[in-house]
Motif scaffolding. Structure first.
Motif, short mmCIF file in Angstrom:
data_model
loop_
_atom_site.label_atom_id
_atom_site.label_comp_id
_atom_site.label_asym_id
_atom_site.label_seq_id
_atom_site.Cartn_x
_atom_site.Cartn_y
_atom_site.Cartn_z
N PHE A 255 0.81 -1.22 0.00
CA PHE A 255 0.00 0.00 0.00
C PHE A 255 0.84 1.27 0.00
O PHE A 255 0.34 2.34 -0.36
CB PHE A 255 -0.95 0.00 1.20
CG PHE A 255 -1.93 -1.14 1.22
CD1 PHE A 255 -2.42 -1.67 0.04
CD2 PHE A 255 -2.35 -1.70 2.42
CE1 PHE A 255 -3.32 -2.72 0.05
CE2 PHE A 255 -3.25 -2.75 2.44
CZ PHE A 255 -3.74 -3.27 1.25
N SER A 256 2.12 1.17 0.41
CA SER A 256 2.96 2.37 0.51
C SER A 256 3.76 2.65 -0.75
O SER A 256 4.51 3.64 -0.79
CB SER A 256 3.92 2.22 1.69
OG SER A 256 3.23 2.15 2.91
N LEU A 257 3.64 1.81 -1.76
CA LEU A 257 4.42 2.04 -2.97
C LEU A 257 4.15 3.42 -3.56
O LEU A 257 5.03 4.04 -4.15
CB LEU A 257 4.12 0.96 -4.02
CG LEU A 257 4.84 -0.38 -3.81
CD1 LEU A 257 4.31 -1.43 -4.79
CD2 LEU A 257 6.35 -0.22 -3.97
N GLN A 258 2.92 3.90 -3.37
CA GLN A 258 2.58 5.22 -3.89
C GLN A 258 2.07 6.08 -2.74
O GLN A 258 1.34 5.58 -1.87
CB GLN A 258 1.51 5.08 -4.98
CG GLN A 258 1.50 6.22 -5.98
CD GLN A 258 0.41 6.02 -7.01
OE1 GLN A 258 -0.76 6.24 -6.74
NE2 GLN A 258 0.79 5.59 -8.19
N ASP A 259 2.44 7.35 -2.71
CA ASP A 259 2.06 8.22 -1.60
C ASP A 259 0.54 8.28 -1.40
O ASP A 259 0.05 8.31 -0.28
CB ASP A 259 2.57 9.65 -1.85
CG ASP A 259 4.07 9.76 -1.67
OD1 ASP A 259 4.64 8.94 -0.92
OD2 ASP A 259 4.68 10.66 -2.30
N GLU A 260 -0.19 8.30 -2.51
CA GLU A 260 -1.64 8.45 -2.43
C GLU A 260 -2.37 7.17 -2.09
O GLU A 260 -3.58 7.18 -1.89
CB GLU A 260 -2.18 9.01 -3.76
CG GLU A 260 -1.73 10.42 -4.08
CD GLU A 260 -0.33 10.47 -4.67
OE1 GLU A 260 0.29 9.39 -4.82
OE2 GLU A 260 0.17 11.57 -4.97
N GLY A 261 -1.67 6.04 -2.08
CA GLY A 261 -2.31 4.77 -1.77
C GLY A 261 -3.19 4.27 -2.90
O GLY A 261 -3.00 4.62 -4.07
N MET A 262 -4.19 3.47 -2.54
CA MET A 262 -5.05 2.82 -3.53
C MET A 262 -6.46 3.38 -3.50
O MET A 262 -6.87 4.03 -2.53
CB MET A 262 -5.08 1.32 -3.29
CG MET A 262 -3.80 0.59 -3.66
SD MET A 262 -4.02 -1.21 -3.57
CE MET A 262 -2.68 -1.75 -4.65
N GLU A 263 -7.20 3.08 -4.57
CA GLU A 263 -8.61 3.42 -4.62
C GLU A 263 -9.38 2.26 -5.23
O GLU A 263 -8.83 1.44 -5.98
CB GLU A 263 -8.85 4.68 -5.45
CG GLU A 263 -8.55 4.53 -6.93
CD GLU A 263 -8.85 5.80 -7.71
OE1 GLU A 263 -9.20 6.82 -7.08
OE2 GLU A 263 -8.75 5.77 -8.94
#
Length: 449
Positions: free
Chosen positions: A186-194
């Motif tokens: 979940f932390s791979l991207q700053d904005e997380g998932m949707e």
């Protein structure tokens, strides 16, 4: 049911569980645990009440007043965002006469009104009033008659969980080593998932434990049940090559499995294309998380008791479309002995293009959607197992083998230098994750309340 019948059923369940516990030490299970009415009732009380249950993702209720209707076992809950912006999980029962107050699966509302007698509640659960309130209820302490909240609610990277017991481990404590692996994803991207689209829902005649243990560590079934997916090019990693990975017992009954190549010169990151990898903030990861993410091809796991997830690249049209990474997250909701309602969400990182999200959703729908190439395969043996577990002779006599990887059976060995959380085995020709799942199951089922 009279007191004598309850005592008889309790003794019967206790006997089944104690026999199972003895057999499990030898890597053996009894088929009868996969379809038993008394076990099912005990599971609702001892497994689902006491553990953290996934309810919704915060991107499903982004605005004030948004709500969705969700379930823990046979109880319905409203998951909503109040006027103050807080996320709450509220039992869908009016405290007046017990009717349901939520009339839709999702929506937006500042209030909920019971259709029976009109008791009206603010979306934070407070009782506001009722028709002819002065004549009917003048003097009633409204503070005592609001809606009932789930005792504990916690949010992990936008994933909303609820626990129906007031005391016990926190969500992070309950997740144990699994929180490290989920945090990596979940932390791979700053904005997380949707969430992409609505969760799919469908019923299959299978015991929930079969589905949970499958995602916990049953990679072996790909070589037979899902063989056609490789033959037609949907899955492009050779199935035996795919077994070159690790099973990890992540603690507390959680199991996770990785197909990885830690020696790869090229970063893999689940085969996300370069333009997506550029959106990742790798500074969010620890050194060890980065090492694992960089070498990962496929990740599949189960969060005890009944939350499963999978991330891998697949093609919806092998002749014309390259594989696209997808992330499926599902709950195996028990709705009766030998029957589950599958809740299936698809996710993607927020800061990716709409075109990529559509490609990922198409890949997910065609493979792990309700009519997907993988999804259609699994219910065939699962339903057969559940039906067979109901047989009178089978329930009493049929033992099942869960010994792969133990007592020098097979090629899998414990990885003594595993530098990530949990206990790992390589390759994935083993069933230790399933045994780990059932040990936790027995702990909960045999625990005195």
């Amino acid at each position: 049911m009279d007191r004598k019948s309850k005592s008889t059923n309790s003794s019967k369940v206790q006997k089944i569980l104690e026999e199972f516990q003895k057999d499990l030490n030898e890597g053996i299970t009894n088929i009868g645990i996969l379809n038993d009415e008394d076990l099912y009732k005990t599971e609702l009380e001892k497994v689902f009440v006491g553990n953290w249950n996934y309810m919704a993702h915060d991107t499903e209720i982004p605005n004030t007043g948004d709500y969705v209707l969700r379930y823990i076992g046979d109880d319905a809950f409203i998951v909503n965002r109040t006027d103050d912006g807080e996320v709450q999980v509220i039992l869908d029962i009016c405290p007046h006469r017990g009717a349901s107050i939520c009339r839709a699966e999702k929506g937006n509302s500042s209030h909920f009104r019971c259709p029976y007698h009109g008791w009206t509640f603010k979306n934070n659960g407070d009782l506001l009033g009722a028709p002819a309130y002065k004549e009917a209820y003048n003097g009633l302490d409204r503070k005592k008659w609001g809606l009932t909240h789930a005792p504990r609610v916690e949010i992990f990277h936008g994933f909303i969980f609820a626990c129906l017991e007031e005391n016990g481990p926190s969500l992070e404590e309950s997740l144990g080593g699994m929180s490290w692996y989920l945090d990596m994803i979940f932390s791979l991207q700053d904005e997380g998932m949707e969430v992409l689209g609505e969760p799919q829902r469908y019923v299959i005649k299978s015991d929930w434990k079969i589905a949970a243990e499958n995602f916990s560590g049953d990679d072996y079934h790909l070589m037979t049940l899902h063989k056609s997916t490789y033959d037609i090019g949907v899955m492009q990693i050779p199935l035996k090559e795919n077994m070159k990975g690790y099973h990890i017992q992540a603690g507390n009954g959680h199991g996770v499995s990785f197909s990885i190549d830690l020696e790869s010169e090229d970063p893999l990151f689940f085969f996300y294309p370069e333009e997506i990898v550029k959106t990742f903030n790798l500074d969010n990861l620890s050194e060890k998380q980065l090492e694992l993410a960089r070498g990962s091809r496929v990740c599949v796991g189960n969060i005890f008791p009944n939350i499963s997830f999978l991330m891998l690249p697949l093609s919806p049209d092998p002749k014309n479309v390259p594989p696209t990474p997808l992330f499926t997250w599902r709950v195996w909701r028990p709705i009766g002995p030998g029957e589950i309602e599958v809740w299936n969400w698809f996710f993607m990182y927020k800061n990716t293009t709409e075109e990529f999200k559509r490609s990922s959703y198409r890949s997910a729908m065609s493979t792990f959607g309700i009519a997907g190439t993988f999804e259609l395969d699994d219910p065939v043996p699962w339903e057969a197992m559940t039906k067979n577990a109901k047989g009178t002779f089978a329930k009493k006599n049929m033992k099942l083998n869960l010994q792969m990887g133990m007592n020098n059976i097979g090629s899998s060995k414990q990885v003594t230098d595993w530098s990530f959380p949990g206990i790992a085995y390589y390759p994935r020709f083993e069933e230790g994750n399933q045994r780990h799942f059932y040990k936790r199951y027995l702990d909960d089922m045999l625990k005195e309340k």
